[in-house]
Design a protein around this motif. Structure first.
Motif, PDB file in Angstrom:
ATOM      1  N   ASP A  67       0.833  -1.215   0.000  1.00  0.00           N
ATOM      2  CA  ASP A  67       0.000   0.000   0.000  1.00  0.00           C
ATOM      3  C   ASP A  67       0.867   1.266   0.000  1.00  0.00           C
ATOM      4  OD1 ASP A  67      -0.825   0.161   3.578  1.00  0.00           O
ATOM      5  OD2 ASP A  67       1.075  -0.152   2.491  1.00  0.00           O
ATOM      6  N   HIS A  68       2.201   1.091  -0.148  1.00  0.00           N
ATOM      7  CA  HIS A  68       3.067   2.279  -0.172  1.00  0.00           C
ATOM      8  C   HIS A  68       2.768   3.071  -1.452  1.00  0.00           C
ATOM      9  CE1 HIS A  68       6.567   4.874  -0.336  1.00  0.00           C
ATOM     10  NE2 HIS A  68       6.892   4.505   0.876  1.00  0.00           N
ATOM     11  N   PRO A  69       2.628   4.395  -1.364  1.00  0.00           N
ATOM     12  CA  PRO A  69       2.254   5.190  -2.552  1.00  0.00           C
ATOM     13  C   PRO A  69       3.279   5.096  -3.685  1.00  0.00           C
ATOM     14  CG  PRO A  69       2.812   6.630  -0.686  1.00  0.00           C
ATOM     15  CD  PRO A  69       2.690   5.242  -0.145  1.00  0.00           C
ATOM     16  N   ARG A  70       4.510   4.700  -3.336  1.00  0.00           N
ATOM     17  CA  ARG A  70       5.519   4.594  -4.395  1.00  0.00           C
ATOM     18  C   ARG A  70       6.004   3.157  -4.518  1.00  0.00           C
ATOM     19  NH1 ARG A  70       6.489   8.200  -6.764  1.00  0.00           N
ATOM     20  NH2 ARG A  70       8.449   7.471  -7.631  1.00  0.00           N
ATOM     21  N   TYR A  71       5.063   2.235  -4.284  1.00  0.00           N
ATOM     22  CA  TYR A  71       5.412   0.803  -4.257  1.00  0.00           C
ATOM     23  C   TYR A  71       6.133   0.366  -5.529  1.00  0.00           C
ATOM     24  CZ  TYR A  71       4.870  -4.243  -4.211  1.00  0.00           C
ATOM     25  OH  TYR A  71       5.122  -5.584  -4.266  1.00  0.00           O
ATOM     26  N   ARG A  72       5.531   0.702  -6.690  1.00  0.00           N
ATOM     27  CA  ARG A  72       6.093   0.234  -7.969  1.00  0.00           C
ATOM     28  C   ARG A  72       7.521   0.763  -8.159  1.00  0.00           C
ATOM     29  NH1 ARG A  72       3.957  -1.481 -13.084  1.00  0.00           N
ATOM     30  NH2 ARG A  72       5.228  -0.751 -14.819  1.00  0.00           N
ATOM     31  N   SER A  73       7.703   2.018  -7.798  1.00  0.00           N
ATOM     32  CA  SER A  73       9.024   2.640  -7.967  1.00  0.00           C
ATOM     33  C   SER A  73      10.036   2.011  -7.018  1.00  0.00           C
ATOM     34  CB  SER A  73       8.919   4.143  -7.686  1.00  0.00           C
ATOM     35  OG  SER A  73      10.208   4.717  -7.585  1.00  0.00           O
ATOM     36  N   LEU A  74       9.629   1.770  -5.783  1.00  0.00           N
ATOM     37  CA  LEU A  74      10.557   1.202  -4.780  1.00  0.00           C
ATOM     38  C   LEU A  74      10.910  -0.241  -5.117  1.00  0.00           C
ATOM     39  CD1 LEU A  74       9.101   2.708  -1.480  1.00  0.00           C
ATOM     40  CD2 LEU A  74      11.064   3.491  -2.822  1.00  0.00           C
ATOM     41  N   VAL A  75       9.953  -0.982  -5.671  1.00  0.00           N
ATOM     42  CA  VAL A  75      10.241  -2.365  -6.079  1.00  0.00           C
ATOM     43  C   VAL A  75      11.263  -2.371  -7.227  1.00  0.00           C
ATOM     44  CG1 VAL A  75       9.259  -4.394  -7.235  1.00  0.00           C
ATOM     45  CG2 VAL A  75       8.061  -3.360  -5.290  1.00  0.00           C
ATOM     46  N   ALA A  76      11.084  -1.427  -8.155  1.00  0.00           N
ATOM     47  CA  ALA A  76      12.034  -1.338  -9.280  1.00  0.00           C
ATOM     48  C   ALA A  76      13.427  -0.979  -8.780  1.00  0.00           C
ATOM     49  CB  ALA A  76      11.549  -0.300 -10.292  1.00  0.00           C
ATOM     50  N   ARG A  77      13.484  -0.029  -7.846  1.00  0.00           N
ATOM     51  CA  ARG A  77      14.794   0.373  -7.297  1.00  0.00           C
ATOM     52  C   ARG A  77      15.451  -0.794  -6.571  1.00  0.00           C
ATOM     53  NH1 ARG A  77      13.938   6.270  -4.424  1.00  0.00           N
ATOM     54  NH2 ARG A  77      13.145   7.424  -6.236  1.00  0.00           N
ATOM     55  N   GLU A  78      14.635  -1.533  -5.804  1.00  0.00           N
ATOM     56  CA  GLU A  78      15.177  -2.682  -5.051  1.00  0.00           C
ATOM     57  C   GLU A  78      15.740  -3.718  -6.021  1.00  0.00           C
ATOM     58  OE1 GLU A  78      12.393  -5.412  -2.854  1.00  0.00           O
ATOM     59  OE2 GLU A  78      13.322  -4.427  -1.113  1.00  0.00           O
ATOM     60  N   ARG A  79      15.019  -3.939  -7.133  1.00  0.00           N
ATOM     61  CA  ARG A  79      15.465  -4.925  -8.121  1.00  0.00           C
ATOM     62  C   ARG A  79      16.763  -4.457  -8.789  1.00  0.00           C
ATOM     63  NH1 ARG A  79      11.186  -5.917 -12.511  1.00  0.00           N
ATOM     64  NH2 ARG A  79       9.964  -6.482 -10.673  1.00  0.00           N
ATOM     65  N   LEU A  80      16.818  -3.188  -9.126  1.00  0.00           N
ATOM     66  CA  LEU A  80      18.032  -2.658  -9.768  1.00  0.00           C
ATOM     67  C   LEU A  80      19.220  -2.732  -8.815  1.00  0.00           C
ATOM     68  CD1 LEU A  80      16.621   0.411 -11.682  1.00  0.00           C
ATOM     69  CD2 LEU A  80      17.936  -1.433 -12.701  1.00  0.00           C
ATOM     70  N   ALA A  81      18.991  -2.382  -7.549  1.00  0.00           N
ATOM     71  CA  ALA A  81      20.082  -2.419  -6.567  1.00  0.00           C
ATOM     72  C   ALA A  81      20.584  -3.851  -6.400  1.00  0.00           C
ATOM     73  CB  ALA A  81      19.594  -1.859  -5.236  1.00  0.00           C
ATOM     74  N   ARG A  82      19.651  -4.812  -6.353  1.00  0.00           N
ATOM     75  CA  ARG A  82      20.053  -6.224  -6.219  1.00  0.00           C
ATOM     76  C   ARG A  82      20.835  -6.662  -7.463  1.00  0.00           C
ATOM     77  NH1 ARG A  82      15.444  -8.354  -6.225  1.00  0.00           N
ATOM     78  NH2 ARG A  82      15.416  -9.342  -8.289  1.00  0.00           N
ATOM     79  N   CYS A  83      20.324  -6.270  -8.627  1.00  0.00           N
ATOM     80  CA  CYS A  83      21.012  -6.676  -9.867  1.00  0.00           C
ATOM     81  C   CYS A  83      22.364  -5.976 -10.003  1.00  0.00           C
ATOM     82  CB  CYS A  83      20.125  -6.402 -11.076  1.00  0.00           C
ATOM     83  SG  CYS A  83      18.755  -7.564 -11.233  1.00  0.00           S
ATOM     84  N   ALA A  84      22.505  -4.802  -9.420  1.00  0.00           N
ATOM     85  CA  ALA A  84      23.821  -4.140  -9.425  1.00  0.00           C
ATOM     86  C   ALA A  84      24.789  -4.915  -8.534  1.00  0.00           C
ATOM     87  CB  ALA A  84      23.683  -2.702  -8.954  1.00  0.00           C
ATOM     88  N   ARG A  85      24.303  -5.342  -7.364  1.00  0.00           N
ATOM     89  CA  ARG A  85      25.154  -6.135  -6.473  1.00  0.00           C
ATOM     90  C   ARG A  85      25.558  -7.443  -7.133  1.00  0.00           C
ATOM     91  NH1 ARG A  85      21.426  -4.045  -2.656  1.00  0.00           N
ATOM     92  NH2 ARG A  85      20.132  -5.951  -2.746  1.00  0.00           N
ATOM     93  N   GLU A  86      24.658  -7.997  -7.973  1.00  0.00           N
ATOM     94  CA  GLU A  86      24.927  -9.287  -8.635  1.00  0.00           C
ATOM     95  C   GLU A  86      25.723  -9.121  -9.931  1.00  0.00           C
ATOM     96  OE1 GLU A  86      20.756 -11.367  -6.974  1.00  0.00           O
ATOM     97  OE2 GLU A  86      20.997 -10.829  -9.111  1.00  0.00           O
ATOM     98  N   GLY A  87      26.098  -7.885 -10.269  1.00  0.00           N
ATOM     99  CA  GLY A  87      26.929  -7.666 -11.462  1.00  0.00           C
ATOM    100  C   GLY A  87      26.149  -7.716 -12.769  1.00  0.00           C
ATOM    101  N   ILE A  88      24.834  -7.525 -12.680  1.00  0.00           N
ATOM    102  CA  ILE A  88      24.002  -7.507 -13.897  1.00  0.00           C
ATOM    103  C   ILE A  88      23.800  -6.064 -14.362  1.00  0.00           C
ATOM    104  CG2 ILE A  88      21.625  -7.943 -14.714  1.00  0.00           C
ATOM    105  CD1 ILE A  88      21.715 -10.451 -12.819  1.00  0.00           C
ATOM    106  N   VAL A  89      23.419  -5.196 -13.440  1.00  0.00           N
ATOM    107  CA  VAL A  89      23.278  -3.768 -13.735  1.00  0.00           C
ATOM    108  C   VAL A  89      24.609  -3.076 -13.454  1.00  0.00           C
ATOM    109  CG1 VAL A  89      22.150  -1.620 -12.988  1.00  0.00           C
ATOM    110  CG2 VAL A  89      20.795  -3.693 -13.280  1.00  0.00           C
ATOM    111  N   ALA A  90      25.050  -2.242 -14.373  1.00  0.00           N
ATOM    112  CA  ALA A  90      26.268  -1.458 -14.122  1.00  0.00           C
ATOM    113  C   ALA A  90      25.973  -0.429 -13.033  1.00  0.00           C
ATOM    114  CB  ALA A  90      26.694  -0.739 -15.407  1.00  0.00           C
ATOM    115  N   PRO A  91      26.931  -0.101 -12.186  1.00  0.00           N
ATOM    116  CA  PRO A  91      26.677   0.945 -11.175  1.00  0.00           C
ATOM    117  C   PRO A  91      26.143   2.233 -11.810  1.00  0.00           C
ATOM    118  CG  PRO A  91      28.772  -0.150 -10.752  1.00  0.00           C
ATOM    119  CD  PRO A  91      28.271  -0.681 -12.069  1.00  0.00           C
ATOM    120  N   GLU A  92      26.669   2.539 -12.993  1.00  0.00           N
ATOM    121  CA  GLU A  92      26.191   3.734 -13.701  1.00  0.00           C
ATOM    122  C   GLU A  92      24.706   3.611 -14.069  1.00  0.00           C
ATOM    123  OE1 GLU A  92      28.732   1.839 -14.490  1.00  0.00           O
ATOM    124  OE2 GLU A  92      30.563   3.067 -14.614  1.00  0.00           O
ATOM    125  N   GLY A  93      24.238   2.384 -14.152  1.00  0.00           N
ATOM    126  CA  GLY A  93      22.830   2.181 -14.507  1.00  0.00           C
ATOM    127  C   GLY A  93      21.879   2.683 -13.445  1.00  0.00           C
TER     128      GLY A  93
END
Ligand SMILES: Nc1ncnc2c1ncn2[C@@H]1O[C@H](COP(=O)(O)OP(=O)(O)OP(=O)(O)O)[C@@H](O)[C@H]1O
Ligand SMILES: CC(C)(COP(=O)(O)O)[C@@H](O)C(=O)O
Ligand code: BAL
Length: 243
Positions: free
Chosen positions: A5-31
């Motif tokens: 029910d967080h008003p920015r749920y979709r955005s926060l989920v996307a950020r969490e996914r990108l941060a995880r994928c950055a840690r896993e070497g999939i997303v470049a830090p610059e991404g």
């Protein structure tokens, strides 16, 4: 854990996914920086698909279906955000998919290919060649993939590669929240929308285009109109933002 029910749920989920994928070497830090730039523009269009973006998405479907050889060019951000959506678009359009990176390492190519494959994407692989006239690693692509394509879908792209692909005679479709980016202004067709909204919309359009609609959409394509409509939408929302 992000509450649904967080008003920015979709955005926060996307950020969490990108941060995880950055840690896993999939997303470049610059991404992560590029994503932030995109989110800022998404605010300006109200974090929803505008009428002009919906028109662009239906036009993209028409162009992909009419292509001799369509290829979806996937970078780290797009893989992290929309792997399953790319698989669905591939099934609907028949397009190939190829990993193409600016911050290229063989390890990231392998990790992104694995992530896409796990989500059902059929990823082209092989020995890349410096086919696109660029001084950085986006020049590297597969002769049987982007090298042979007549239509390339390049979400979250670089302006110089977009221009180079156009100069090679290819049709370039991009998804870019920034209507002022070099890519947006250079592409054949620019979808000013967020990639996780845009790709499913193109997929849906692949199976809902009516007889004659595809030809009409392609014949009436005016990318400057689409960019101006996006800018007008942003200006209108800003003008009334505090009401
Ligand atoms: N999730 C997203 N959906 C759609 N567009 C996005 C998303 N995340 C980032 N973008 C946009 O994708 C582009 C890719 O980032 P990049 O830093 O390569 O752009 P840029 O260098 O400003 O573009 P250009 O080289 O075309 O001028 C940016 O314009 C950014 O606003
Ligand atoms: C970060 C990214 C948007 C993508 O980088 P890659 O996944 O290496 O293609 C890149 O184009 C950039 O702007 O720096
Ligand atoms: N995306 C890498 C740098 C550029 O925007 O061209």
């Amino acid at each position: 854990m992000i509450p649904k029910d967080h008003p920015r749920y979709r955005s926060l989920v996307a950020r969490e996914r990108l941060a995880r994928c950055a840690r896993e070497g999939i997303v470049a830090p610059e991404g992560l920086a590029a994503h932030g730039r995109g989110e800022a523009f998404d605010y300006l269009i109200g974090e929803r698909t505008t009428e002009s973006a919906a028109l662009a998405e239906r036009t993209a479907a028409a162009m992909l279906l009419a292509a001799r050889h369509a290829v979806i060019s996937v970078n780290g951000n797009t893989a992290a955000l929309a792997a399953a959506e790319i698989a669905a678009l591939q099934r609907a359009s028949g397009a190939d998919a190829e990993v193409n990176l600016f911050h290229r390492t063989e390890e990231r190519i392998e990790r992104i290919t694995r992530l896409l494959t796990e989500h059902g994407v059929r990823v082209l692989t092989g020995t890349p060649e410096r086919i696109v006239p660029l001084s950085h690693d986006r020049a590297l692509c597969l002769p049987q993939g982007i090298g042979d394509a007549d239509v390339v879908l390049v979400p979250l792209e670089d302006g110089d590669r977009c221009a180079a692909l156009r100069e090679m005679g290819k049709t370039v479709i991009t998804v870019d929240l920034n209507p002022l980016s070099r890519t947006a202004r250079t592409a054949t067709l620019t979808i000013v929308d967020e990639v996780t909204r845009a790709i499913p919309a193109i997929t849906a359009a692949c199976s809902t285009l009516e007889a004659g609609e595809a030809e009409r959409l392609v014949a009436s394509l005016d990318n400057t109109y689409l960019l101006r409509a996006a800018i007008d939408e942003m200006r209108e929302r800003l003008a009334h933002a505090l009401e």
